[in-house]
Design a protein around this motif. Structure first.
Motif, PDB file in Angstrom:
ATOM      1  N   ILE A   1       0.865  -1.203   0.068  1.00 38.36           N
ATOM      2  CA  ILE A   1       0.060  -0.135   0.053  1.00 38.36           C
ATOM      3  C   ILE A   1       0.972   1.266   0.003  1.00 38.36           C
ATOM      4  CG2 ILE A   1      -1.648   1.297   1.337  1.00 38.36           C
ATOM      5  CD1 ILE A   1      -2.917  -1.206   2.123  1.00 38.36           C
ATOM      6  N   ARG A   2       1.865   1.256   0.864  1.00 37.01           N
ATOM      7  CA  ARG A   2       2.853   2.341   1.042  1.00 37.01           C
ATOM      8  C   ARG A   2       4.046   2.319  -0.195  1.00 37.01           C
ATOM      9  NH1 ARG A   2       1.995   4.550   6.576  1.00 37.01           N
ATOM     10  NH2 ARG A   2       3.354   6.318   5.781  1.00 37.01           N
TER      11      ARG A   2
ATOM     12  N   TRP B   1      -3.324   1.712  -3.354  1.00 36.54           N
ATOM     13  CA  TRP B   1      -4.562   1.697  -3.405  1.00 36.54           C
ATOM     14  C   TRP B   1      -4.995   2.201  -4.936  1.00 36.54           C
ATOM     15  CZ3 TRP B   1      -6.258  -0.898   0.374  1.00 36.54           C
ATOM     16  CH2 TRP B   1      -5.871  -0.566   1.691  1.00 36.54           C
ATOM     17  N   GLY B   2      -4.212   3.178  -5.261  1.00 43.50           N
ATOM     18  CA  GLY B   2      -4.109   4.023  -6.666  1.00 43.50           C
ATOM     19  C   GLY B   2      -3.696   2.820  -7.926  1.00 43.50           C
ATOM     20  N   VAL B   3      -2.739   1.883  -7.564  1.00 42.96           N
ATOM     21  CA  VAL B   3      -2.366   1.025  -8.486  1.00 42.96           C
ATOM     22  C   VAL B   3      -3.455   0.155  -8.564  1.00 42.96           C
ATOM     23  CG1 VAL B   3      -0.741  -0.776  -8.907  1.00 42.96           C
ATOM     24  CG2 VAL B   3       0.019   1.296  -7.965  1.00 42.96           C
TER      25      VAL B   3
ATOM     26  N   GLN C   1      -9.802  -0.487  -0.390  1.00 51.70           N
ATOM     27  CA  GLN C   1      -9.664  -1.776  -1.102  1.00 51.70           C
ATOM     28  C   GLN C   1     -10.804  -1.953  -2.285  1.00 51.70           C
ATOM     29  OE1 GLN C   1      -9.252  -4.257   2.589  1.00 51.70           O
ATOM     30  NE2 GLN C   1      -9.114  -5.804   1.051  1.00 51.70           N
ATOM     31  N   VAL C   2     -10.372  -2.409  -3.582  1.00 54.69           N
ATOM     32  CA  VAL C   2     -11.142  -2.886  -4.627  1.00 54.69           C
ATOM     33  C   VAL C   2     -12.011  -3.894  -4.076  1.00 54.69           C
ATOM     34  CG1 VAL C   2      -9.852  -1.742  -6.486  1.00 54.69           C
ATOM     35  CG2 VAL C   2      -9.519  -4.148  -5.905  1.00 54.69           C
ATOM     36  N   ARG C   3     -13.177  -4.061  -4.540  1.00 55.85           N
ATOM     37  CA  ARG C   3     -13.968  -5.249  -4.367  1.00 55.85           C
ATOM     38  C   ARG C   3     -13.673  -6.596  -4.567  1.00 55.85           C
ATOM     39  NH1 ARG C   3     -15.504  -7.614  -8.864  1.00 55.85           N
ATOM     40  NH2 ARG C   3     -15.689  -6.607 -10.569  1.00 55.85           N
TER      41      ARG C   3
END
Length: 120
Positions: free
Chosen positions: A57-58, A66-68, A94-96
């Protein structure tokens, strides 16, 4: 020969990315690596076939994990995603149908998570 599932591993810790990539390759996966979110976005934008996104994430730079994942899902709506983080202070984005794994983790846990998502 059957094509091996391809995992894009996005992680800024060089030693960790090498260990994880080696374990994933040993488990039968093909691994593509990126040290930044921007590098991952370039790989995704080139339409490199990816079966699973595994991202910290970081990350350094303007694009976090998250953006990736959001960019990856814009290109491949059903792409399985595994996030990893050592920090839980951020509000998850998070994406689903994705998984979140906390650091420290064993590479075998990532392999098991990939299999839970139907990869490999």
């Amino acid at each position: 020969m059957k094509n091996r599932p391809r995992i894009l591993v996005v992680e800024d810790e060089t030693m960790l990315i090498e260990v994880v990539a080696a374990e994933l390759e040993e488990a039968g996966f093909e691994v593509v690596t990126a040290l930044t979110g921007e590098a991952a976005a370039t790989i995704l934008a080139a339409r490199t076939p990816i079966d699973l996104l595994f991202t910290d994430i970081r990350l350094p730079g303007a694009l976090d994990g998250w953006g990736v994942a959001e960019q990856a899902r814009a290109l491949q709506p059903d792409l399985p995603v595994i996030y990893v983080t050592g920090y839980s202070a951020e509000e998850p984005r998070q994406v689903r149908d994705s998984l979140l794994v906390m650091k420290p983790y064993r590479p075998s846990a990532i392999i098991a998570a990939a299999r839970r998502l139907g990869i490999g």
